[in-house]
Write an enzyme that holds these catalytic residues in place. Structure first.
Site, PDB file in Angstrom:
ATOM      1  N   PRO A   2       0.962  -1.193  -0.088  1.00 60.74           N
ATOM      2  CG  PRO A   2       0.082  -1.284   2.136  1.00 60.74           C
ATOM      3  CD  PRO A   2       1.053  -1.522   1.412  1.00 60.74           C
ATOM      4  CD  GLU A   3       3.245   3.053  -4.105  1.00 66.16           C
ATOM      5  OE1 GLU A   3       3.601   4.196  -4.584  1.00 66.16           O
ATOM      6  OE2 GLU A   3       4.022   2.201  -4.880  1.00 66.16           O
ATOM      7  CG  HIS A  93      -0.398 -15.364   6.270  1.00 69.67           C
ATOM      8  ND1 HIS A  93       0.715 -15.719   7.085  1.00 69.67           N
ATOM      9  CD2 HIS A  93      -0.790 -16.053   5.428  1.00 69.67           C
ATOM     10  CE1 HIS A  93       1.177 -16.598   6.115  1.00 69.67           C
ATOM     11  NE2 HIS A  93       0.253 -16.948   5.105  1.00 69.67           N
ATOM     12  NE  ARG A 112       7.698  -9.876   1.716  1.00 65.61           N
ATOM     13  CZ  ARG A 112       8.277  -9.189   0.814  1.00 65.61           C
ATOM     14  NH1 ARG A 112       7.717  -8.469  -0.146  1.00 65.61           N
ATOM     15  NH2 ARG A 112       9.504  -8.813   0.795  1.00 65.61           N
ATOM     16  NE  ARG A 153      19.170  16.485  -0.160  1.00 62.48           N
ATOM     17  CZ  ARG A 153      18.121  15.720   0.333  1.00 62.48           C
ATOM     18  NH1 ARG A 153      18.082  14.442  -0.306  1.00 62.48           N
ATOM     19  NH2 ARG A 153      17.576  16.091   1.315  1.00 62.48           N
TER      20      ARG A 153
END
Length: 274
Positions: A2-3, A93, A112, A153
């Site tokens: 998920p973003e 899970h 995970r 940068r």
DNA sequence: CACCCCACCTGCGTGC
DNA sequence: TGCACGCAGGTGGGGT
């Protein structure tokens, strides 16, 4: 998984169904998440408290509870928050179940276990938030601010965009999509962009994140919303996961490179810079 | 500091 | 069929 868009989709799906309701009990699974408060802390601070607000910061969800308690959740790569009828059959899970007043179980499922579930007592600022940068939709984010942060940068533009301490919520899928839309090569040193480049990056960032939220997020493998449904934005992806396929704009084969240990997808003809 | 790499986990697809 | 390997929406700790 998920973003920002996926987390926002979950937030919007959850809020109308749980706001104002109490957490009754917490069931803690066998295995711990990468960051998880102890069972004692979870039991001490959560049961009996109503959920007053659900806030998103970057990819974090903050459940503001009665009495000033905060429950912070992060879904890592494979986390899901599923709102199920109480006492539904056990899913694999599932590491935490928050039983919600009114016959609902909020299940935190995470194959995970890169996710986080941390409680913070009243008056304690959730520590992870100190690292979270500005929200892409905030008025605090402008082309000039981005250019200022990038000045001097050398790091690759794509890695810069994914740095959550600067801009919060952009992950590996949307970083590639944003740079395709902005027509910028992902390996361009961040400090080399012009103000006009940053204006385009910001505009496309907001457009793509909004479009993804409207489509219910992107499901490439695991993402499901709180009702267990997939998103639809994967149908609109222009480059992510499409290595070797013809670019939708120019027909040239989409390239795949590795940056910072993550796959980046881009069109070598449409995206300039480097 | 800025930047890079790896660890943390499990499952799945691929190729031998 | 079995196995080894690479890869996966993120974060953070340690090294240079």
């Amino acid at each position: 998984m998920p973003e920002l868009p996926e987390v926002e989709v979950i937030r919007r799906g959850l809020a109308p169904r749980v706001l104002g309701r109490r957490i009754l009990t917490v069931v803690v699974g066998e295995k711990r998440l990468r960051q998880e408060s102890s069972p004692e802390e979870l039991q001490q601070w959560l049961p009996g408290r109503a959920i007053l607000e659900i806030e998103r910061r970057g990819k974090y969800l903050l459940f503001h509870l009665e009495g000033g308690v905060t429950l912070l959740l992060h879904l890592g790569m494979t986390g899901r928050l599923l709102l199920l009828p109480a006492a539904s059959p056990t899913l694999p899970h599932v590491h935490l179940i928050f039983e919600i007043e009114g016959g609902l179980d909020l299940a935190f499922q995470d194959v995970r276990r890169f996710g986080q579930a941390l409680v913070f007592p009243p008056g304690v600022e959730p520590a992870p938030l100190a690292q979270v940068g500005r929200e892409p939709f905030s008025r605090q984010v402008t082309p000039a601010w981005l250019a200022g942060e990038a000045r001097g940068r050398s790091r690759a533009l794509k890695n810069f965009l994914m740095d959550g301490r600067l801009l919060a919520g952009i992950g590996n899928i949307y970083a590639s999509e944003i740079l395709f839309a902005a027509r910028l090569h992902p390996a361009t040193p961040a400090g080399h962009l012009s103000l006009a480049d940053w204006a385009r990056v910001l505009k496309e960032t907001r457009r793509i994140l909004n479009a993804a939220i409207a489509k219910g997020g992107t499901t490439v493998a695991d993402f499901l919303n709180s009702r267990g449904e997939t998103g639809l934005f994967q149908l609109e992806l222009m480059v992510y996961g499409l290595g070797g396929e013809p670019c939708g704009k120019c027909g040239r084969a989409i390239a795949r490179i590795s940056q910072g240990g993550r796959s980046t997808f881009f069109c070598p003809r449409c995206q300039k810079g480097k």
